[in-house]
Design an enzyme around this catalytic site. Structure first.
Site, PDB file in Angstrom:
ATOM      1  N   CYS A 120       0.831  -1.212   0.000  1.00 10.04           N
ATOM      2  CA  CYS A 120       0.000   0.000   0.000  1.00 10.04           C
ATOM      3  C   CYS A 120       0.866   1.264   0.000  1.00 10.04           C
ATOM      4  O   CYS A 120       1.690   1.471   0.898  1.00 10.04           O
ATOM      5  CB  CYS A 120      -0.927  -0.029   1.218  1.00 10.04           C
ATOM      6  SG  CYS A 120      -1.670   1.549   1.638  1.00 10.04           S
TER       7      CYS A 120
ATOM      8  N   CYS B  52       0.348   3.534   3.005  1.00 13.94           N
ATOM      9  CA  CYS B  52       0.974   2.940   4.192  1.00 13.94           C
ATOM     10  C   CYS B  52       2.473   3.222   4.211  1.00 13.94           C
ATOM     11  O   CYS B  52       3.058   3.481   5.271  1.00 13.94           O
ATOM     12  CB  CYS B  52       0.740   1.430   4.226  1.00 13.94           C
ATOM     13  SG  CYS B  52      -0.998   0.931   4.196  1.00 13.94           S
TER      14      CYS B  52
END
Length: 431
Positions: A58, A61
């Protein structure tokens, strides 16, 4: 003999099934790595722990990780430390399922074991300022002008601030406990007349509310009974006029008052900002109602449920159910003298000159969770477009055509570029 055998077997059974010693955690300023084996133990070990449910692929993230690394040692030095931890939700799917993690990153703040989704800023310095609220005292005691000013400055813009001047801390202590997650509470014991001028109150006792984010201030002079105090606190947990979004809908829903909702084409236009000033004046005089506004450009699916075929701006009274009220001959407030039109609308509502209409489409709770559905649409559109692109570049009928799966698509779209970093916002997630 039989008794001795039974005793021995019982002891062996207890040894075999006696729970092992729980993992011990230290507050050393590092981000804890949690999984199925130690998650519950970590949550039980700390009063306040922020958990980042992430996926290795991600992009959001990846940008969040260094911010958490920078914030962790600062939060560890607080009198009541706040610990930061993370879980690879892509790997530990049972934990992700348990806490309804459907997009990354999902950040949960556990206060005494109770989780709430973290929706605050993600830059390290701002994240620290935001989280300090949860480790602070229920009511701070301030003993000088400088203490008051420092308290306000360090509180930051994220939560409303309540300061009791000349009040006993026991009077507002229960509200400091009840609304700890929503606001700062303090009592000033010693202060000058200069401070009274600065915070715009002319007698004591007084309870002053500040909302730095919206540059709003209100003063309450009593009566200092629980019912009236709580009304004042609840009314000032939100700005006078609430910009409606998926997040603020939750705050509006929790408030018991009806909503005077103004619908505009674009809330960022200058004329919409001017209208908001007029709505603030009306809201000040009608504190039994919540005033809010929404732009069709910003939340079209929500706004169109109120029949936006009529001229905008328009006003309705909404009770947060599937019904709302239109005021006869006062629905649209288009024109020059909008202040008079707002007054006429409110008078019509008070006098009962209204028409009941049905709120068609998704319910309030569906709109609150709508962001997930919208993200899914974006993902599907992206996947389809990518497949078309791959097919358009493919040559030869016998060549192997690779069809990317969902994870491959997400990984392909999550590279961290400078442009993405600049656009990184607190609510950004990937499904």
């Amino acid at each position: 003999m039989t008794m001795r055998v039974s005793v021995v077997l019982s002891v062996l059974f207890l040894i075999q099934f006696w729970p092992g010693e729980a993992e011990k955690f230290s507050v050393d300023g590092k981000v804890l790595i949690l999984d199925d084996s130690n998650f519950d133990s970590a949550i039980a070990s700390f009063d306040h722990i922020l958990v980042d449910f992430y996926a290795p692929w991600c992009g959001h993230c990846k940008r969040l990780a260094p911010e958490l690394d920078a914030a962790a040692p600062v939060l560890a030095t607080l009198n009541k430390p706040i610990v930061i931890a993370k879980v690879d939700a892509d790997k530990h799917t049972s934990l992700a399922k348990k806490y309804d993690v459907d997009a990354y990153p999902t950040i949960l703040l556990f206060n005494h074991g109770i989780p709430t989704e973290y929706r605050g800023p993600r830059k390290a310095d701002l994240l620290v300022r935001y989280l300090k609220k949860f480790a602070a005292s229920d009511v701070s005691i301030l003993d000088s002008d400088s203490a008051v000013n420092t308290f306000v400055a360090e509180a930051g813009p994220f939560f409303p601030i309540f300061i009791g001047f000349g009040l006993k801390n026991t009077i507002i202590e229960k509200f400091g406990i009840k609304y700890k997650k929503n606001a700062w509470f303090s009592v000033a014991k010693d202060f000058s007349e200069d401070l009274m001028v600065l915070y715009d109150f002319d007698k004591i006792p007084a309870l002053v509310s500040l909302n730095p984010q919206y540059n709003e201030r209100n003063t309450f002079y009593g009566p200092f009974e629980d019912e009236f105090l709580e009304d004042f606190v609840k009314q000032n947990l939100m700005p006078l006029v609430v910009p409606i979004s998926y997040e603020t809908l939750k705050l509006v829903k929790a408030d018991g008052r009806k909503v005077v909702l103004t619908i505009v084409e674009d809330e960022d236009e200058e004329r919409s900002r001017e209208l908001t000033k007029l709505l603030k004046a009306a809201a000040s005089a009608n504190r039994d109602l919540v005033f809010g506004y929404v732009g069709v450009k910003q939340m079209e699916e929500f706004a169109e449920q109120f029949d936006i075929s009529t001229k905008l701006p328009k006003m309705v009274v909404w009770d947060k159910s599937d019904d709302y009220l239109s005021v006869v001959d006062s629905e649209s407030i288009e024109g020059e003298d909008q202040a008079s039109q707002i007054t006429k609308f409110l008078e019509g509502y008070r006098e009962g000159r209204t028409i009941n209409k049905t709120f068609s489409g998704p319910s309030l709770m569906q709109f609150i969770h709508r962001s997930f559905d919208i993200r899914m649409v974006y993902i599907i559109v992206f996947v389809v477009a990518l497949l078309i692109l791959i097919q358009s570049f493919s040559k030869g009928g016998d060549e192997y055509h690779a069809v990317p799966n969902q994870v491959q698509v997400d990984r392909a779209s999550s590279s961290v570029s400078e442009a993405e970093i600049k656009e990184y916002k607190p609510g950004d997630k990937e499904d």
